[in-house]
Write an enzyme that holds these catalytic residues in place. Sequence first.
Site: not given
Length: 265
Positions: A31, A48-49, A70, A72, A111, A113, A136, A165
């Site tokens: 992380d 770092d990604l 990333g 979220s 996600s 979303h 996102y 969720s």
Amino acid sequence: MKLLITGAAGKIGRVLRQGLRGRYDWLRLTDIAPLGPAGPGEECVAADLGDLAAMERLCAGIDAVVHLGGVSEEPAENAWAQVLPANIVGVYNLFEAARRAGVRRVVFASSNHAVGFYERSQTVGVDMPLRPDGIYGLSKCFGEALGRLYADKHGMSVACLRIGSFRELPEDRRQFATWISPRDMVQLVQRCLEAPSFDFLVAYGISNNPTSFWSNDAVQWLGYRPQDSAEDHRARLEPGFPPEDPVQARFHGGSYCVMGLGKPQ
Ligand code: 15L
């Protein structure tokens, strides 16, 4: 199995770290936020990604990756500027580093979303067209397509989890449909890591909620059998929750569907 978890300092990362502890041969946790001291069988590496070389070093010797890193949620401001490096460049770097290092399996935290603009009257399975509800969600569609490419072209097993969720308990009315409990989340990731070889799958990260608007029927073979249900908490919690805004209540993605409206990004 040697496992790498990105975004391991986040909410889901912390629960997986604890829930998977001792189950696999080695856990490498990464992380940009502090991870605390490494426990037995663990290694903590800050990275770092955005740094492909660092991602490659992280993937060395690893069998499977759980990619949680990333952004979220939908950022309230400058969504594209925040999402682009973390969720577009970052997810590319992760898959590409995994390929170069010979990683066999990636579990990608997508996600709900990615399909947030479906109406709640419709139940959406894992193979229906994507309908992102914001920048996102769009980045999660990119990650899923990238996973498909790495499965088809490079023979990786890729699981994309459209997580609902993730909370201790449902926190609003929508979450009676979208909630996933911590122990169900651990089980779902475990199933994806331990299932016999597969090419590509999409599964919804939800508990056994009878009012859910998503269906995992097509991935029953995975063996994910959620133990919790939001319904068990409805009688106690629902009276304390305000009614949902009627526009938000129309769509799967709820409030995400109206974020960024009328404001130049
Ligand atoms: C997500 O993708 C977010 O990571 C999480 O914080 C929740 O907002 C969740 O979706 C949700 O839809 O409730």
